[in-house]
Motif scaffolding. Structure first.
Motif, PDB file in Angstrom:
ATOM      1  N   ILE A 169     -28.907  31.156  47.163  1.00  0.00           N
ATOM      2  CA  ILE A 169     -29.703  30.033  47.516  1.00  0.00           C
ATOM      3  C   ILE A 169     -31.210  30.185  47.573  1.00  0.00           C
ATOM      4  O   ILE A 169     -31.772  29.480  47.063  1.00  0.00           O
ATOM      5  CB  ILE A 169     -28.998  29.378  48.763  1.00  0.00           C
ATOM      6  CG1 ILE A 169     -27.692  28.986  48.620  1.00  0.00           C
ATOM      7  CG2 ILE A 169     -30.119  28.355  49.612  1.00  0.00           C
ATOM      8  CD1 ILE A 169     -27.027  28.505  50.033  1.00  0.00           C
TER       9      ILE A 169
ATOM     10  N   ASN B  30     -21.220  23.276  45.720  1.00  0.00           N
ATOM     11  CA  ASN B  30     -20.415  21.774  45.269  1.00  0.00           C
ATOM     12  C   ASN B  30     -19.012  22.061  44.625  1.00  0.00           C
ATOM     13  O   ASN B  30     -18.229  21.305  44.245  1.00  0.00           O
ATOM     14  CB  ASN B  30     -21.051  20.965  44.265  1.00  0.00           C
ATOM     15  CG  ASN B  30     -21.259  21.819  43.121  1.00  0.00           C
ATOM     16  OD1 ASN B  30     -20.708  22.939  42.786  1.00  0.00           O
ATOM     17  ND2 ASN B  30     -21.803  21.171  42.012  1.00  0.00           N
TER      18      ASN B  30
ATOM     19  N   TYR C 168     -26.007  22.872  48.995  1.00  0.00           N
ATOM     20  CA  TYR C 168     -26.159  23.615  47.821  1.00  0.00           C
ATOM     21  C   TYR C 168     -24.792  23.845  46.992  1.00  0.00           C
ATOM     22  O   TYR C 168     -24.769  24.404  46.102  1.00  0.00           O
ATOM     23  CB  TYR C 168     -26.912  25.156  47.904  1.00  0.00           C
ATOM     24  CG  TYR C 168     -28.266  24.786  48.358  1.00  0.00           C
ATOM     25  CD1 TYR C 168     -29.426  24.469  47.617  1.00  0.00           C
ATOM     26  CD2 TYR C 168     -28.546  24.891  49.814  1.00  0.00           C
ATOM     27  CE1 TYR C 168     -30.692  24.313  48.204  1.00  0.00           C
ATOM     28  CE2 TYR C 168     -29.913  24.942  50.613  1.00  0.00           C
ATOM     29  CZ  TYR C 168     -30.968  24.426  49.408  1.00  0.00           C
ATOM     30  OH  TYR C 168     -32.145  24.311  49.991  1.00  0.00           O
TER      31      TYR C 168
ATOM     32  N   ASN D 112     -24.129  22.041  54.247  1.00  0.00           N
ATOM     33  CA  ASN D 112     -24.488  22.827  53.049  1.00  0.00           C
ATOM     34  C   ASN D 112     -24.665  21.977  51.864  1.00  0.00           C
ATOM     35  O   ASN D 112     -23.622  21.721  51.006  1.00  0.00           O
ATOM     36  CB  ASN D 112     -24.029  24.094  52.780  1.00  0.00           C
ATOM     37  CG  ASN D 112     -24.758  25.184  52.044  1.00  0.00           C
ATOM     38  OD1 ASN D 112     -25.349  24.834  51.032  1.00  0.00           O
ATOM     39  ND2 ASN D 112     -24.887  26.408  52.357  1.00  0.00           N
TER      40      ASN D 112
ATOM     41  N   GLU E  46     -28.436  25.937  42.620  1.00  0.00           N
ATOM     42  CA  GLU E  46     -27.721  24.881  43.395  1.00  0.00           C
ATOM     43  C   GLU E  46     -26.443  24.663  42.553  1.00  0.00           C
ATOM     44  O   GLU E  46     -26.242  25.331  41.533  1.00  0.00           O
ATOM     45  CB  GLU E  46     -28.466  23.659  42.931  1.00  0.00           C
ATOM     46  CG  GLU E  46     -29.847  23.619  43.864  1.00  0.00           C
ATOM     47  CD  GLU E  46     -30.551  22.359  43.764  1.00  0.00           C
ATOM     48  OE1 GLU E  46     -30.081  21.437  43.485  1.00  0.00           O
ATOM     49  OE2 GLU E  46     -31.893  22.352  44.478  1.00  0.00           O
TER      50      GLU E  46
ATOM     51  N   ASN F 128     -21.183  16.494  48.475  1.00  0.00           N
ATOM     52  CA  ASN F 128     -21.746  17.045  47.483  1.00  0.00           C
ATOM     53  C   ASN F 128     -20.317  17.870  46.709  1.00  0.00           C
ATOM     54  O   ASN F 128     -20.685  18.149  45.771  1.00  0.00           O
ATOM     55  CB  ASN F 128     -22.662  18.129  47.804  1.00  0.00           C
ATOM     56  CG  ASN F 128     -23.829  17.615  48.549  1.00  0.00           C
ATOM     57  OD1 ASN F 128     -24.444  16.847  47.689  1.00  0.00           O
ATOM     58  ND2 ASN F 128     -24.255  18.194  49.537  1.00  0.00           N
TER      59      ASN F 128
END
Length: 401
Positions: free
Chosen positions: A22, A64, A62, A60, A27, A90
């Motif tokens: 991160i 997925n 970031y 979070n 991402e 996400n």
């Protein structure tokens, strides 16, 4: 509870690596907390551990993807996974395979998937049984996001398999589904009949896995009848069934007209020489769409294997063939050695490799195939090697197996 709960050191180790990613600005990270990792000390994740993990992931943006295969989540972990799916918008990939999740846990996850953003879900090996399967089938009636669903080895019953076949006549978003090894009783191949009817009406499904469905020649005829009308299916897996040479008459005939099928897995059936010849004749002179064929362990002898090798010389599209587990004679070894030498067959596109001893050619097994890493990933090297998972590389439905 959050303060009193001891955090699993394995989760901490993985999260530290994610923090570094991160910080680099990455991402779309997939969090890999697989419980069968042999390179680092693993304390398998329990349902209570997953509660803490879900709290972290819910905040979070970031991450997925989440892979927690081969852990000990049970229905407790399934409860928190369901809560996570309801809060984390996400997350597009979730792998829960082999986590001791039962029918109740399956119900919770299925109900959490109503109109959500998750695109790829693996429930492989969790014994959600017929009851859990019915909730997943009901979910597909209203879910408009899920693209790939794996319910292989989940002990689905006949009722839930028929429910999936019925729902898939209407669902337009599912591109790949795995219904391997349901628990079926009876000799009438009802599941195959219903899935055949589904293929006649479904024009969106790309990948279908029907391993261990007890399919016989009558069943493969039902599927072939549907494939005359179906123009979307590109990957058909009917491995580990009871299909013989008579069933290949129907498959060879449909391949003369079907122009969409690219990968067929016939591994661990019994098509023998006659079945191999039926296929080779079609592939040599009619079909120009099939790219990969697996006939591993089909009791094929030299004559049939050589016939298949000959079809590769005249068919430029037919690029991948897997033949290990059959009965090689010298003519077979020479034929496939020649194919590789003249460039008609690339070494990465087959599961055999020629070698010479005392002037005679033999074939050795190579770890290539359509889905070698379906149940496991290698300890070293790339996690998804194209040569070992050619089926998923040729017909990609999402980033993951």
């Amino acid at each position: 509870m959050e303060k009193s709960q001891k955090i699993n050191p394995f989760i901490l180790h993985i999260l530290q690596g994610v923090d570094e990613e991160i910080e680099k600005g990455l991402e779309g990270i997939t969090l890999n907390i697989a419980g069968n990792n042999h390179l680092i000390p693993v304390e398998r994740v329990t349902g209570e551990d997953f509660w803490i993990l879900s709290k972290i992931l819910a905040r979070n943006p970031y991450i997925n993807g989440l892979d927690v295969r081969y852990n000990l989540l049970s229905d407790v972990g399934a409860y928190y996974a369901a809560k996570l799916l309801q809060k984390q918008y996400n997350l597009i990939y979730l792998n829960l395979m082999f986590n001791d999740i039962g029918p109740e846990g399956g119900e919770l996850i299925a109900k959490a998937l109503h109109n959500k953003t998750l695109k790829f879900l693996r429930m492989t090996g969790n014994k959600i049984e017929n009851k859990g399967g019915m909730f997943f089938a009901a979910m597909l009636q209203i879910n408009s996001a899920l693209q790939k669903l794996d319910l292989g080895d989940c002990d689905l019953g006949m009722q839930s398999v028929i429910a999936f076949a019925t729902v898939l006549t209407q669902n337009q978003t599912i591109k790949g589904i795995n219904l391997n090894r349901p628990i079926l009783y009876g000799e009438q191949e009802e599941s195959t009949v219903h899935l055949g009817h589904m293929l006649k009406e479904n024009h969106w499904l790309v990948e279908l896995h029907m391993c261990k469905h007890d399919i016989r020649n009558c069943g493969i005829k039902q599927l072939c009848d549907a494939l005359y009308l179906n123009e979307s299916l590109r990957y058909l897996d009917v491995s580990c069934n009871k299909i013989t040479q008579d069933g290949m008459v129907f498959l060879a005939d449909v391949l003369k007209r079907n122009t969409t099928l690219e990968v067929i897995d016939l591994s661990f059936n019994r098509i023998e020489n006659a079945g191999a010849k039926y296929l080779s004749e079609t592939l040599a002179s009619h079909n120009r769409s099939l790219k990969a064929l697996s006939v591993v362990s089909n009791n094929i002898k030299g004559e049939g294997l050589v016939a298949l090798s000959q079809s590769m010389k005249t068919n430029p599209t037919f690029s991948n063939i897997y033949i290990w587990g059959n009965k090689f004679d010298e003519a077979t070894c020479v034929a496939y050695s020649d194919l590789i030498q003249i460039g008609c067959l690339k070494p990465d596109n087959t599961d055999v490799e020629p070698f010479v001893v005392d002037g005679r050619v033999y074939l050795a097994e190579v770890s290539n195939g359509l889905k070698k890493h379906y149940y496991w990933t290698p300890t070293y090297g790339e996690a998804c090697i194209h040569s070992a998972n050619a089926g998923f590389s040729l017909v990609p439905v999402g980033r993951h197996l």
